[in-house]
Design a protein around this motif. Structure first.
Motif, PDB file in Angstrom:
ATOM      1  N   GLU A 119      -3.001   7.824  45.563  1.00 38.80           N
ATOM      2  CA  GLU A 119      -1.624   7.352  45.511  1.00 38.80           C
ATOM      3  C   GLU A 119      -1.162   7.150  44.069  1.00 38.80           C
ATOM      4  O   GLU A 119      -1.972   7.064  43.148  1.00 38.80           O
ATOM      5  N   GLY A 120       0.155   7.043  43.908  1.00 37.49           N
ATOM      6  CA  GLY A 120       0.756   6.831  42.599  1.00 37.49           C
ATOM      7  C   GLY A 120       1.767   7.923  42.313  1.00 37.49           C
ATOM      8  O   GLY A 120       1.466   9.105  42.492  1.00 37.49           O
ATOM      9  N   ASP A 129      -8.659   2.515  36.467  1.00 34.85           N
ATOM     10  CA  ASP A 129      -9.163   3.144  37.692  1.00 34.85           C
ATOM     11  C   ASP A 129     -10.688   3.128  37.736  1.00 34.85           C
ATOM     12  O   ASP A 129     -11.282   2.953  38.813  1.00 34.85           O
ATOM     13  N   LEU A 140      -8.741   0.412  46.261  1.00 39.92           N
ATOM     14  CA  LEU A 140      -7.484   0.109  45.595  1.00 39.92           C
ATOM     15  C   LEU A 140      -7.668   0.001  44.087  1.00 39.92           C
ATOM     16  O   LEU A 140      -8.649  -0.572  43.604  1.00 39.92           O
ATOM     17  N   SER A 141      -6.700   0.558  43.353  1.00 40.36           N
ATOM     18  CA  SER A 141      -6.567   0.309  41.921  1.00 40.36           C
ATOM     19  C   SER A 141      -5.152  -0.215  41.731  1.00 40.36           C
ATOM     20  O   SER A 141      -4.193   0.555  41.821  1.00 40.36           O
ATOM     21  N   GLY A 142      -5.026  -1.511  41.518  1.00 36.59           N
ATOM     22  CA  GLY A 142      -3.703  -2.113  41.555  1.00 36.59           C
ATOM     23  C   GLY A 142      -3.148  -1.991  42.949  1.00 36.59           C
ATOM     24  O   GLY A 142      -3.800  -2.345  43.936  1.00 36.59           O
ATOM     25  N   LYS A 143      -1.947  -1.429  43.077  1.00 28.47           N
ATOM     26  CA  LYS A 143      -1.324  -1.272  44.400  1.00 28.47           C
ATOM     27  C   LYS A 143      -1.580   0.105  45.001  1.00 28.47           C
ATOM     28  O   LYS A 143      -1.163   0.377  46.134  1.00 28.47           O
ATOM     29  N   ASN A 144      -2.242   0.973  44.269  1.00 28.14           N
ATOM     30  CA  ASN A 144      -2.450   2.350  44.725  1.00 28.14           C
ATOM     31  C   ASN A 144      -3.855   2.557  45.268  1.00 28.14           C
ATOM     32  O   ASN A 144      -4.834   2.071  44.684  1.00 28.14           O
ATOM     33  N   ARG A 145      -3.941   3.287  46.353  1.00 29.18           N
ATOM     34  CA  ARG A 145      -5.243   3.609  46.942  1.00 29.18           C
ATOM     35  C   ARG A 145      -5.740   4.921  46.354  1.00 29.18           C
ATOM     36  O   ARG A 145      -5.070   5.942  46.417  1.00 29.18           O
ATOM     37  N   GLN A 170      -4.697   4.366  31.976  1.00 28.14           N
ATOM     38  CA  GLN A 170      -4.894   4.276  33.424  1.00 28.14           C
ATOM     39  C   GLN A 170      -6.312   4.636  33.840  1.00 28.14           C
ATOM     40  O   GLN A 170      -6.849   4.078  34.797  1.00 28.14           O
ATOM     41  N   THR A 200      -5.238   7.448  39.594  1.00 28.49           N
ATOM     42  CA  THR A 200      -3.873   7.183  40.040  1.00 28.49           C
ATOM     43  C   THR A 200      -2.966   8.369  39.727  1.00 28.49           C
ATOM     44  O   THR A 200      -2.958   8.886  38.606  1.00 28.49           O
TER      45      THR A 200
END
Length: 343
Positions: A116-117, A129, A57-62, A125, A110
């Motif tokens: 994801e994203g 990441d 995960l990076s923040g809410k995105n895989r 970003q 991302t």
């Protein structure tokens, strides 16, 4: 008159905020691998190299990627890719490190490829990441005791230097064609597109990215480099116009760097002094010219609408091992950096 001016200012601000948001959504739109490409892809070498799918995960995105050379003892190289690319965009470099005894982690940022994203968000970003990738590495016991090295180009070159704002145990880092700070990079690109009018939009651009990234926006590579004594190699092409060699690059701030273990490598040879060509051999440059000429002739022959079967045959005829042949001198400098860091 005052009310009219106030209304005009409010209207200009609202239009500017919307325009800047649209501009960033377009500039940093999602990327995907091309169906046909002259670039090396894993399918070209799958019978020679194994790999393992990974995600984190990076923040809410895989984010998704692969580990190459699993079990190699020399160390782990984490690759941060450039804007517009994805995890296989530096596959030649990854396999070079694998061939020299390293494990290599490649992942898509991302909004890139199968990560994801909804988009790539912005220039900061790549740093977030890379921080997420290193956090994942540190949580994997299989990497315990293994030195970790970084390699990044352009968007990733910034991340490979600015990452020292975060608390990670990094043995050495190679930053290739990296910019020093996001906002000046955005302004240089933007001015090239719309001219001085861009400066009227400066506060709205700043606000957009500040809201997106918070404290991470504004972190500079030079400040991060000066916060550590980790060995870092800064590579840049003297003719780079994408990340201006004399303007927004890390190497342009050389006089401000105080880390005693920073090395510099300037590539100034003809056709190997730009943004994307400084890692490749003279033979690769010659071959790229050759296949580009063939591609141009096909475009002319079919008025820009090349039939799919012709296109497929054209790309199938490309010798990707030559097209993406690395320069042994430049790559050897990176290898020496890594090896000397753990002596």
């Amino acid at each position: 008159a005052g009310l009219v001016l106030l209304a005009a200012a409010v209207l200009f601000s609202l239009v500017s905020l919307a325009a800047v948001q649209f501009l960033f959504s377009d500039t940093f739109r999602r990327t995907a691998p091309r169906e046909y490409t002259a670039s090396l892809r894993y399918g070209d070498v799958a019978d020679q190299y194994g790999r393992e799918a990974v995600s984190f995960l990076s923040g809410k995105n895989r984010l998704r990627g692969h580990l190459y050379g699993g079990g190699n003892p020399a160390g782990l190289v984490v690759i941060s890719h450039g804007l517009g690319g994805g995890e296989e965009s530096y596959l030649s470099e990854a396999l070079y490190f694998v061939d020299h005894g390293y494990q290599v982690l490649c992942y898509s940022n991302t909004g890139c490829w199968d990560s994801e994203g909804k988009n790539c968000v912005g220039l900061s970003q790549s740093l977030l990441d890379l921080d997420a990738a290193l956090t994942w590495v540190e949580g994997e016991s299989r990497f315990d005791g293994l030195p970790v090295f970084l390699f990044g180009h352009s968007w990733g070159g910034y991340a490979a230097a600015a990452i020292f704002h975060f608390d990670h145990d990094i043995a050495a880092s190679a930053s290739v064609a990296g910019f020093n700070e996001a906002m000046p990079m955005i302004m240089e690109w933007g001015e090239g597109m719309i001219g001085p009018l861009l400066y009227l939009e400066y506060p709205f651009i700043w606000l957009n990215q500040k809201l997106a990234f918070g404290d991470a926006f504004g972190l500079t590579a030079v400040d991060a480099i000066n916060s550590t004594d980790t060995p870092i190699l800064i590579l840049h092409g003297s003719g780079d116009t994408t990340v201006g060699y004399n303007t927004v690059s890390i190497i342009a701030k050389k006089d401000e760097i105080t880390n005693p273990n920073v090395q510099y490598l300037v590539c100034s040879e003809d056709r190997r002094d730009g943004h994307n060509n400084l890692l490749y051999s003279p033979a690769a440059m010659d071959y790229m010219d050759e296949i580009n000429e063939t591609g141009s002739r096909l475009d002319e022959q079919y008025d820009g609408d090349v039939p799919e079967e012709v296109l497929r045959d054209y790309y199938a005829s490309i010798d990707k091992s030559l097209d993406w042949e690395l320069d042994p001198g430049v790559m050897g400098s990176i290898l020496t950096l890594y090896r000397d860091a753990v002596k």
